[in-house]
Design a protein around this motif. Structure first.
Motif, mmCIF file in Angstrom:
data_model
loop_
_atom_site.group_PDB
_atom_site.id
_atom_site.type_symbol
_atom_site.label_atom_id
_atom_site.label_comp_id
_atom_site.label_asym_id
_atom_site.label_seq_id
_atom_site.Cartn_x
_atom_site.Cartn_y
_atom_site.Cartn_z
ATOM 1 N N ARG A 55 0.832 -1.204 0.000
ATOM 2 C CA ARG A 55 0.000 0.000 0.000
ATOM 3 C C ARG A 55 0.865 1.251 0.000
ATOM 4 O O ARG A 55 0.582 2.210 -0.709
ATOM 5 C CB ARG A 55 -0.915 -0.009 1.221
ATOM 6 N N LEU A 56 1.940 1.245 0.792
ATOM 7 C CA LEU A 56 2.815 2.412 0.850
ATOM 8 C C LEU A 56 3.529 2.631 -0.483
ATOM 9 O O LEU A 56 3.586 3.759 -0.977
ATOM 10 C CB LEU A 56 3.829 2.271 1.975
ATOM 11 N N VAL A 57 4.041 1.571 -1.071
ATOM 12 C CA VAL A 57 4.757 1.708 -2.343
ATOM 13 C C VAL A 57 3.795 2.128 -3.451
ATOM 14 O O VAL A 57 4.127 2.988 -4.278
ATOM 15 C CB VAL A 57 5.498 0.394 -2.695
ATOM 16 N N SER A 58 2.579 1.569 -3.469
ATOM 17 C CA SER A 58 1.619 1.980 -4.496
ATOM 18 C C SER A 58 1.169 3.423 -4.282
ATOM 19 O O SER A 58 0.950 4.159 -5.256
ATOM 20 C CB SER A 58 0.426 1.031 -4.545
ATOM 21 N N LEU A 59 1.048 3.852 -3.027
ATOM 22 C CA LEU A 59 0.723 5.254 -2.754
ATOM 23 C C LEU A 59 1.846 6.162 -3.254
ATOM 24 O O LEU A 59 1.576 7.207 -3.853
ATOM 25 C CB LEU A 59 0.488 5.480 -1.264
ATOM 26 N N GLN A 60 3.088 5.759 -3.041
ATOM 27 C CA GLN A 60 4.207 6.546 -3.542
ATOM 28 C C GLN A 60 4.171 6.634 -5.065
ATOM 29 O O GLN A 60 4.452 7.691 -5.635
ATOM 30 C CB GLN A 60 5.534 5.941 -3.096
ATOM 31 N N LEU A 61 3.795 5.555 -5.719
ATOM 32 C CA LEU A 61 3.720 5.566 -7.176
ATOM 33 C C LEU A 61 2.590 6.484 -7.657
ATOM 34 O O LEU A 61 2.775 7.264 -8.600
ATOM 35 C CB LEU A 61 3.508 4.144 -7.694
ATOM 36 N N ILE A 62 1.449 6.443 -6.995
ATOM 37 C CA ILE A 62 0.331 7.314 -7.364
ATOM 38 C C ILE A 62 0.697 8.774 -7.155
ATOM 39 O O ILE A 62 0.434 9.630 -8.015
ATOM 40 C CB ILE A 62 -0.930 6.930 -6.557
ATOM 41 N N VAL A 63 1.326 9.076 -6.018
ATOM 42 C CA VAL A 63 1.720 10.459 -5.731
ATOM 43 C C VAL A 63 2.776 10.930 -6.723
ATOM 44 O O VAL A 63 2.786 12.097 -7.126
ATOM 45 C CB VAL A 63 2.212 10.571 -4.267
ATOM 46 N N THR A 64 3.646 10.029 -7.171
ATOM 47 C CA THR A 64 4.644 10.374 -8.183
ATOM 48 C C THR A 64 3.971 10.772 -9.491
ATOM 49 O O THR A 64 4.359 11.765 -10.126
ATOM 50 C CB THR A 64 5.604 9.190 -8.406
ATOM 51 N N VAL A 65 2.966 10.007 -9.897
ATOM 52 C CA VAL A 65 2.255 10.341 -11.141
ATOM 53 C C VAL A 65 1.545 11.688 -11.005
ATOM 54 O O VAL A 65 1.589 12.520 -11.921
ATOM 55 C CB VAL A 65 1.268 9.209 -11.506
ATOM 56 N N VAL A 66 0.911 11.932 -9.852
ATOM 57 C CA VAL A 66 0.232 13.218 -9.631
ATOM 58 C C VAL A 66 1.241 14.363 -9.645
ATOM 59 O O VAL A 66 1.006 15.408 -10.267
ATOM 60 C CB VAL A 66 -0.579 13.185 -8.319
ATOM 61 N N ALA A 67 2.381 14.179 -8.985
ATOM 62 C CA ALA A 67 3.417 15.220 -8.982
ATOM 63 C C ALA A 67 3.937 15.459 -10.395
ATOM 64 O O ALA A 67 4.212 16.601 -10.787
ATOM 65 C CB ALA A 67 4.562 14.831 -8.046
ATOM 66 N N GLY A 68 4.073 14.393 -11.178
ATOM 67 C CA GLY A 68 4.509 14.541 -12.556
ATOM 68 C C GLY A 68 3.511 15.323 -13.390
ATOM 69 O O GLY A 68 3.891 16.182 -14.193
ATOM 70 N N LEU A 69 2.222 15.037 -13.184
ATOM 71 C CA LEU A 69 1.191 15.776 -13.926
ATOM 72 C C LEU A 69 1.173 17.252 -13.542
ATOM 73 O O LEU A 69 1.044 18.130 -14.409
ATOM 74 C CB LEU A 69 -0.178 15.141 -13.688
ATOM 75 N N VAL A 70 1.311 17.535 -12.252
ATOM 76 C CA VAL A 70 1.355 18.937 -11.807
ATOM 77 C C VAL A 70 2.587 19.630 -12.381
ATOM 78 O O VAL A 70 2.500 20.762 -12.878
ATOM 79 C CB VAL A 70 1.322 19.025 -10.263
ATOM 80 N N ALA A 71 3.731 18.960 -12.334
ATOM 81 C CA ALA A 71 4.945 19.550 -12.894
ATOM 82 C C ALA A 71 4.804 19.747 -14.396
ATOM 83 O O ALA A 71 5.293 20.741 -14.950
ATOM 84 C CB ALA A 71 6.154 18.663 -12.583
ATOM 85 N N GLY A 72 4.120 18.803 -15.069
ATOM 86 C CA GLY A 72 3.901 18.946 -16.501
ATOM 87 C C GLY A 72 3.013 20.129 -16.835
ATOM 88 O O GLY A 72 3.244 20.827 -17.826
ATOM 89 N N LEU A 73 2.000 20.358 -16.005
ATOM 90 C CA LEU A 73 1.130 21.519 -16.230
ATOM 91 C C LEU A 73 1.872 22.833 -15.994
ATOM 92 O O LEU A 73 1.642 23.821 -16.686
ATOM 93 C CB LEU A 73 -0.096 21.448 -15.323
ATOM 94 N N LEU A 74 2.752 22.829 -15.003
ATOM 95 C CA LEU A 74 3.467 24.066 -14.664
ATOM 96 C C LEU A 74 4.702 24.306 -15.520
ATOM 97 O O LEU A 74 5.026 25.455 -15.834
ATOM 98 C CB LEU A 74 3.869 24.051 -13.189
#
Length: 164
Positions: A55-74
């Motif tokens: 659960r922790l590793v999958s949460l880290q992966l999900i948060v990584t994708v979200v951070a990537g999308l935010v960085a991509g938008l910015l």
């Protein structure tokens, strides 16, 4: 001497608990015994621990994708890729270490602190190597996005703390 409601003094009650635990093969003085496969509930506890690590590793992966999308938008495409690389520099070593620690708990001797420290060192070395590889291989690296993705993935466990 104050008695409990059952008429047993606290000293004798703790002795009874200690005798029950040592009779079942679990030392009351060593919490790591609960990770040994010889304990009575090790298989179910091991699978629960694996689910927590997964659960922790999958949460880290999900948060990584979200951070990537935010960085991509910015910051555009290069920021998106850099943030994903930064998050993966945290997620991949954590996933490898979690898997190895789970396998160590299934050994006949159980998990030992030495293997934890060895794998922690390997995790840190792998993290540094992955960051170096990202810097070496990706020429359009955005360092701000890479470090942002890394820190967001590293601190994503805070989300699980607020959930409980």
């Amino acid at each position: 001497m104050a008695l409990k409601s059952g008429g047993i003094s606290p000293h004798f009650a703790s002795c009874a608990v200690q005798q029950r635990l040592t009779h079942k093969g679990v030392s009351p003085y060593n919490p790591a015994d609960s990770l040994k496969p010889n304990s009575r509930n090790s298989l179910s506890d091991g699978w629960r621990e694996e689910q927590k690590m997964l659960r922790l590793v999958s949460l880290q992966l999900i948060v990584t994708v979200v951070a990537g999308l935010v960085a991509g938008l910015l910051g555009g495409w290069h920021a998106l890729v850099s943030a994903l690389f930064g998050g993966l520099c945290c997620v991949v070593p954590n996933a490898i270490m979690a898997g190895r620690l789970f396998l160590n708990t299934m050994r006949p001797g159980g998990a030992d602190p030495i293997s934890f420290f060895i794998w922690e060192f390997i995790k840190i070395a792998l993290t540094v190597a992955l960051i170096g590889a990202a810097a070496w291989l990706y020429r359009d690296l955005n360092w701000f996005a890479l470090l942002g993705g890394f820190i967001v993935a590293l601190k994503s466990y805070i989300i699980l703390l607020f959930r409980h």
